[in-house]
Write an enzyme that holds these catalytic residues in place. Structure first.
Site, short mmCIF file in Angstrom:
data_model
loop_
_atom_site.label_atom_id
_atom_site.label_comp_id
_atom_site.label_asym_id
_atom_site.label_seq_id
_atom_site.Cartn_x
_atom_site.Cartn_y
_atom_site.Cartn_z
N TYR A 34 7.99 10.10 -16.60
CA TYR A 34 6.82 9.29 -16.21
C TYR A 34 5.65 10.20 -15.85
O TYR A 34 4.52 9.98 -16.30
CB TYR A 34 7.21 8.40 -15.03
CG TYR A 34 6.14 7.44 -14.55
CD1 TYR A 34 5.94 6.21 -15.17
CD2 TYR A 34 5.35 7.75 -13.45
CE1 TYR A 34 4.97 5.32 -14.72
CE2 TYR A 34 4.38 6.88 -12.99
CZ TYR A 34 4.19 5.66 -13.62
OH TYR A 34 3.23 4.78 -13.16
N ILE B 23 0.92 0.74 -5.56
CA ILE B 23 0.22 -0.55 -5.59
C ILE B 23 1.28 -1.65 -5.57
O ILE B 23 2.31 -1.54 -6.22
CB ILE B 23 -0.64 -0.67 -6.88
CG1 ILE B 23 -1.60 0.52 -7.03
CG2 ILE B 23 -1.41 -2.00 -6.89
CD1 ILE B 23 -2.63 0.70 -5.94
P1 NAD Z 1 3.84 -4.37 -13.98
O1 NAD Z 1 5.26 -4.14 -14.32
O2 NAD Z 1 3.49 -5.39 -12.97
O3 NAD Z 1 3.01 -4.68 -15.32
C1 NAD Z 1 3.15 -3.92 -16.49
C2 NAD Z 1 3.02 -4.85 -17.69
O4 NAD Z 1 3.07 -4.04 -18.88
C3 NAD Z 1 4.20 -5.85 -17.79
O5 NAD Z 1 3.69 -7.18 -17.93
C4 NAD Z 1 4.96 -5.40 -19.03
O6 NAD Z 1 5.55 -6.48 -19.77
C5 NAD Z 1 3.85 -4.73 -19.85
N1 NAD Z 1 4.39 -3.78 -20.83
C6 NAD Z 1 5.39 -2.85 -20.63
N2 NAD Z 1 5.61 -2.19 -21.77
C7 NAD Z 1 4.75 -2.69 -22.70
C8 NAD Z 1 4.51 -2.39 -24.07
N3 NAD Z 1 5.21 -1.45 -24.72
N4 NAD Z 1 3.53 -3.08 -24.72
C9 NAD Z 1 2.82 -4.05 -24.08
N5 NAD Z 1 3.02 -4.37 -22.78
C10 NAD Z 1 3.97 -3.69 -22.11
O7 NAD Z 1 3.31 -2.94 -13.54
P2 NAD Z 1 1.94 -2.46 -12.84
O8 NAD Z 1 2.34 -1.87 -11.55
O9 NAD Z 1 0.89 -3.50 -12.88
O10 NAD Z 1 1.58 -1.24 -13.81
C11 NAD Z 1 0.45 -1.25 -14.67
C12 NAD Z 1 0.09 0.18 -15.01
O11 NAD Z 1 -0.28 0.87 -13.80
C13 NAD Z 1 1.24 1.00 -15.63
O12 NAD Z 1 0.71 1.85 -16.63
C14 NAD Z 1 1.76 1.80 -14.45
O13 NAD Z 1 2.39 2.98 -14.87
C15 NAD Z 1 0.45 2.07 -13.70
N6 NAD Z 1 0.60 2.43 -12.30
C16 NAD Z 1 1.20 1.56 -11.42
C17 NAD Z 1 1.31 1.95 -10.08
C18 NAD Z 1 1.95 1.05 -9.05
O14 NAD Z 1 2.19 1.52 -7.94
N7 NAD Z 1 2.20 -0.23 -9.34
C19 NAD Z 1 0.83 3.18 -9.66
C20 NAD Z 1 0.24 4.03 -10.59
C21 NAD Z 1 0.12 3.63 -11.90
#
Ligand code: NAD
Length: 238
Positions: A145, A178
């Site tokens: 990751y 988040i």
């Molecule tokens: P989440 O799981 O709530 O949402 C992610 C969405 O992406 C899901 O609806 C999933 O179905 C979709 N998805 C996954 N693989 C996919 C693909 N191959 N094609 C299309 N859609 C796909 O997660 P989130 O926390 O909202 O994360 C969103 C982004 O933010 C991600 O890139 C994650 O790495 C990044 N992020 C999240 C955090 C955190 O703490 N939540 C922190 C840093 C970065």
């Protein structure tokens, strides 16, 4: 008119980004691997749902074609789709590694590659890539990751250098923890310990990250090029 594709917008941060931009009058395309989730957010935002896997080139081509036929060529792209998986490095398989790189890095590449020619032709466009603070500092049991997210930051900088004189701005966001389903899947103990060490004392909300994305998408960010902004409760200070 502003037309945005938000990938992974069926949940969490992507959903909040789609809601924020739709409320500002953007035409929003809600992409998600999970088609039902994409449809639900499209109904909330008045947007267009496009089921598809960002790591699949045919799906990405179809997504951009559906956007163009419904609204016109996208003026903005938010590469947000992602997933998390934890394992010690010695337990990671090549398949785990390939999947992580495919969704985050190949997905960001494919979606950007598909929208950029029209942005360059228009002399205007904006791409925001969702990285993570773990791409800056690394995370235990998250080598794949962290590598994917560091790759996104590198891609953002290189592409920003290449296309900014053609009117396209490329930037990244590196959130800290988040409060989304992705983080709620981790243990209560982990989340309590993590919140306690944050200068702000609490996790961010998806809407907080959406504000950062919305800023980068706006003309107010016109001199932001190749930057990585950090809505992270003070966890990482660079
Ligand atoms: P989440 O799981 O709530 O949402 C992610 C969405 O992406 C899901 O609806 C999933 O179905 C979709 N998805 C996954 N693989 C996919 C693909 N191959 N094609 C299309 N859609 C796909 O997660 P989130 O926390 O909202 O994360 C969103 C982004 O933010 C991600 O890139 C994650 O790495 C990044 N992020 C999240 C955090 C955190 O703490 N939540 C922190 C840093 C970065």
């Amino acid at each position: 008119m502003s037309i945005v594709i938000v990938t992974g917008a069926g949940s969490g941060i992507g959903r909040a980004v789609a809601q924020n931009l739709a409320a500002q009058g953007y035409q929003v395309v809600i992409n998600d691997f999970n088609g039902d989730a994409a449809k639900a957010v499209a109904a909330e935002t008045g947007g267009l749902a496009v089921q598809g896997d960002v790591s699949n080139e045919a799906d990405v081509t179809r997504m951009v074609a559906e956007c163009t036929s419904a609204y016109g060529a996208p003026t903005h792209l938010v590469n947000n789709a992602g997933h998390v998986h934890q394992a010690r490095f010695t337990d990671l398989t090549a398949a785990d590694f390939d999947k992580m790189i495919a969704v985050h890095l190949r997905g960001t590449f494919l979606c950007t590659h598909a929208v950029l020619p029209a942005m360059i032709a228009a002399g205007k466009g904006c791409v925001v890539n969702m990285a993570s603070q773990l791409g800056q500092i690394g995370g235990i049991e998250l080598v794949h990751y962290s590598a994917a997210k560091a790759g996104i930051i590198g891609m953002t900088k290189a592409l920003a250098r290449e296309v900014s004189t053609q009117g396209v701005r490329v930037n990244a966001v590196a959130p800290g923890p988040i409060n989304t389903p992705l983080v709620r899947a981790l243990s209560d103990d982990w989340r309590a310990a993590k919140a306690a060490e944050l200068p702000l004392g609490r996790f961010g909300e998806p809407e907080d990250v959406a504000e950062t994305v919305a800023f980068l998408c706006s003309d107010a960010a016109k001199i932001y090029v190749g930057q990585t902004l950090s809505p992270n409760s003070g966890d990482v200070m660079l």
